[in-house]
Scaffold this motif. Structure first.
Motif, PDB file in Angstrom:
ATOM      1  N   ILE A  74       0.899  -1.174   0.062  1.00 38.55           N
ATOM      2  CA  ILE A  74      -0.109  -0.028   0.037  1.00 38.55           C
ATOM      3  C   ILE A  74       0.852   1.272   0.264  1.00 38.55           C
ATOM      4  O   ILE A  74       1.838   1.572   0.969  1.00 38.55           O
ATOM      5  CB  ILE A  74      -0.859   0.023   1.228  1.00 38.55           C
ATOM      6  N   THR A  75       0.435   2.045  -0.821  1.00 42.92           N
ATOM      7  CA  THR A  75       1.507   3.451  -1.262  1.00 42.92           C
ATOM      8  C   THR A  75       0.461   4.468  -0.905  1.00 42.92           C
ATOM      9  O   THR A  75      -0.429   4.464  -1.461  1.00 42.92           O
ATOM     10  CB  THR A  75       2.142   3.363  -2.499  1.00 42.92           C
ATOM     11  N   VAL A  76       1.125   5.443   0.139  1.00 42.05           N
ATOM     12  CA  VAL A  76       0.260   6.612   0.610  1.00 42.05           C
ATOM     13  C   VAL A  76       1.195   7.665   0.306  1.00 42.05           C
ATOM     14  O   VAL A  76       2.423   7.559   0.775  1.00 42.05           O
ATOM     15  CB  VAL A  76      -0.203   6.422   2.220  1.00 42.05           C
ATOM     16  N   GLY A  77       0.690   8.650  -0.119  1.00 41.53           N
ATOM     17  CA  GLY A  77       1.477   9.870  -0.788  1.00 41.53           C
ATOM     18  C   GLY A  77       1.190  10.865   0.759  1.00 41.53           C
ATOM     19  O   GLY A  77      -0.249  11.366   0.908  1.00 41.53           O
ATOM     20  N   ILE A  78       2.117  11.537   1.307  1.00 41.65           N
ATOM     21  CA  ILE A  78       1.913  12.641   2.220  1.00 41.65           C
ATOM     22  C   ILE A  78       2.507  14.052   1.771  1.00 41.65           C
ATOM     23  O   ILE A  78       3.284  14.002   0.866  1.00 41.65           O
ATOM     24  CB  ILE A  78       2.491  12.213   3.591  1.00 41.65           C
ATOM     25  N   GLY A  79       2.157  15.135   2.334  1.00 42.38           N
ATOM     26  CA  GLY A  79       2.657  16.283   1.897  1.00 42.38           C
ATOM     27  C   GLY A  79       3.986  16.498   2.473  1.00 42.38           C
ATOM     28  O   GLY A  79       4.601  16.027   3.312  1.00 42.38           O
ATOM     29  N   TYR A  80       4.752  17.645   1.660  1.00 44.40           N
ATOM     30  CA  TYR A  80       6.137  17.533   1.840  1.00 44.40           C
ATOM     31  C   TYR A  80       6.624  18.393   3.458  1.00 44.40           C
ATOM     32  O   TYR A  80       7.455  18.170   3.997  1.00 44.40           O
ATOM     33  CB  TYR A  80       7.028  18.458   0.931  1.00 44.40           C
ATOM     34  N   ASP A  81       5.246  18.961   4.039  1.00 48.49           N
ATOM     35  CA  ASP A  81       5.632  19.737   5.241  1.00 48.49           C
ATOM     36  C   ASP A  81       5.125  18.826   6.267  1.00 48.49           C
ATOM     37  O   ASP A  81       5.001  18.904   7.341  1.00 48.49           O
ATOM     38  CB  ASP A  81       4.635  20.848   5.318  1.00 48.49           C
ATOM     39  N   ALA A  82       4.603  17.383   6.031  1.00 51.79           N
ATOM     40  CA  ALA A  82       4.260  16.497   6.908  1.00 51.79           C
ATOM     41  C   ALA A  82       5.568  15.785   7.516  1.00 51.79           C
ATOM     42  O   ALA A  82       6.648  15.797   6.983  1.00 51.79           O
ATOM     43  CB  ALA A  82       3.366  15.357   6.294  1.00 51.79           C
ATOM     44  N   ASP A  83       5.301  15.308   8.860  1.00 51.43           N
ATOM     45  CA  ASP A  83       6.455  14.807   9.622  1.00 51.43           C
ATOM     46  C   ASP A  83       6.469  13.300   9.215  1.00 51.43           C
ATOM     47  O   ASP A  83       5.383  12.346   9.459  1.00 51.43           O
ATOM     48  CB  ASP A  83       6.108  14.564  10.966  1.00 51.43           C
TER      49      ASP A  83
ATOM     50  N   THR B 193       5.474   3.366   1.133  1.00 48.84           N
ATOM     51  CA  THR B 193       4.923   2.333   0.841  1.00 48.84           C
ATOM     52  C   THR B 193       5.070   1.266   1.975  1.00 48.84           C
ATOM     53  O   THR B 193       6.100   0.924   2.683  1.00 48.84           O
ATOM     54  CB  THR B 193       5.763   1.690  -0.361  1.00 48.84           C
ATOM     55  N   LEU B 194       3.775   0.654   2.419  1.00 51.96           N
ATOM     56  CA  LEU B 194       3.770  -0.443   3.532  1.00 51.96           C
ATOM     57  C   LEU B 194       3.892  -1.907   2.764  1.00 51.96           C
ATOM     58  O   LEU B 194       3.212  -2.073   1.729  1.00 51.96           O
ATOM     59  CB  LEU B 194       2.606  -0.410   4.253  1.00 51.96           C
ATOM     60  N   ASN B 195       4.731  -2.483   3.169  1.00 52.65           N
ATOM     61  CA  ASN B 195       4.937  -4.118   3.008  1.00 52.65           C
ATOM     62  C   ASN B 195       4.186  -4.898   4.295  1.00 52.65           C
ATOM     63  O   ASN B 195       4.996  -4.880   5.126  1.00 52.65           O
ATOM     64  CB  ASN B 195       6.022  -4.429   2.565  1.00 52.65           C
ATOM     65  N   VAL B 196       3.291  -5.623   3.901  1.00 53.36           N
ATOM     66  CA  VAL B 196       2.676  -6.413   5.161  1.00 53.36           C
ATOM     67  C   VAL B 196       2.298  -7.833   4.600  1.00 53.36           C
ATOM     68  O   VAL B 196       1.770  -8.039   3.334  1.00 53.36           O
ATOM     69  CB  VAL B 196       1.558  -5.842   5.880  1.00 53.36           C
TER      70      VAL B 196
END
Length: 291
Positions: free
Chosen positions: A181-190, A229-232
């Motif tokens: 599962i791939t998740v995109g977050i903003g560049y200002d996020a931690d 990206t999460l690998n489970v």
């Protein structure tokens, strides 16, 4: 005895008729008993193949092939008792086979590919596969084609020759499967907080494996987002359920942490729009005149 000017030997005629009727009755008996024995032989062979841990699809396929061969043998045996020269029949069948082979070369190619499929078994009935652009569960493998049933209950029929020359993805051949599962977050996020959120949800999911343990990596620095990206790992049967659960949980948890998931945005500029607005403003300022 004379009949219409011809001398007829009644004794010879009677003997010939009795011989012909006897041969015909014997031929029918051979054909009927032969068919019964052929069915019994195919049934026994099918059970033996299953006891030998041969796949049911392969056993059924070979059983139908064996029945066809036995049917030809029984038919030739019955014809020979009537007095038909079986050598000429075999020659005629050979010529017919060549003619049929030329006219049905595509079907014969599918037939040969079907033998390869049931022999090497890249998939069997019940497997979830992707063939070309089609994905579904294998429901039947026949002599010339394979049937897939999609998740929305569509029956897809694929020629076996097309399968033998294509890449086949079998999702059911191994017991376990990895969810990516791939998740995109903003560049200002931690990034660390986002990774911890995703890892915790994956580890807490009862369908996820602990060995190998879930892992989250930064896989891309895109134009609008940092991709995590999460690998489970989980079982094949739970793959779809766990993926859907985690996607929903990720969205809710990242929203709670005020971590934005960017989405594409566009700014549209209309040429001459300012001039049009100015003209509309000036027209509204004109004094009203009475006619």
């Amino acid at each position: 005895m004379e009949f219409l000017g011809f001398t007829v030997d009644v004794a010879t005629l009677t003997t010939s008729a009795i011989v012909l009727i006897t041969r015909l009755a014997l031929a029918i008996l051979i054909f009927v008993v032969g068919l019964w024995l052929a069915k019994k032989a195919v049934s026994v062979a099918h059970k033996v193949m299953l006891k030998g841990h041969l796949n049911d699809t392969v056993a059924s396929f070979l059983g139908r092939l064996l029945y066809g061969v036995l049917l030809v043998v029984v038919t030739l045996a019955a014809l020979s008792k009537v007095g038909v020269q079986t050598t000429s029949v075999v020659a005629i069948l050979g010529g017919a086979a060549v003619a049929i082979g030329l006219s049905l070369k595509d079907q014969l190619s599918n037939f040969a590919a079907g033998i390869m499929i049931v022999t090497f078994r890249p998939f069997v009935s019940g497997d979830y596969v992707q063939i070309n652009s089609f994905t579904g569960t294998v429901t039947e493998i026949t002599l010339v084609n394979t049937h897939l049933t999609t998740t929305n209950n569509h029956d897809i029929i694929i020629p076996n020759n097309s399968i033998s020359t294509s890449a086949v993805i079998n999702y059911s051949s191994l017991p376990n499967r990895r969810v990516d599962i791939t998740v995109g977050i903003g560049y200002d996020a931690d990034i660390k907080v986002a990774k911890e959120v995703m890892l915790k949800l994956a580890r807490d999911n009862p369908l996820a494996f602990t060995d190998p343990e879930p892992i989250v990596r930064v896989t891309n620095l895109g134009d609008n987002s940092v991709d995590l990206t999460l690998n489970v790992w989980t079982t094949n049967a739970d793959w779809w359920s766990m993926q859907c659960e985690l996607l929903e949980q990720f969205k809710e948890a990242l929203d709670d942490e005020q971590i934005e998931i960017p989405f594409p945005q566009r700014s549209v500029h209309v040429k001459g729009l300012d001039h049009m607005i100015n003209q509309m403003g000036e027209s509204q300022k004109l004094p009203m005149t009475k006619s």
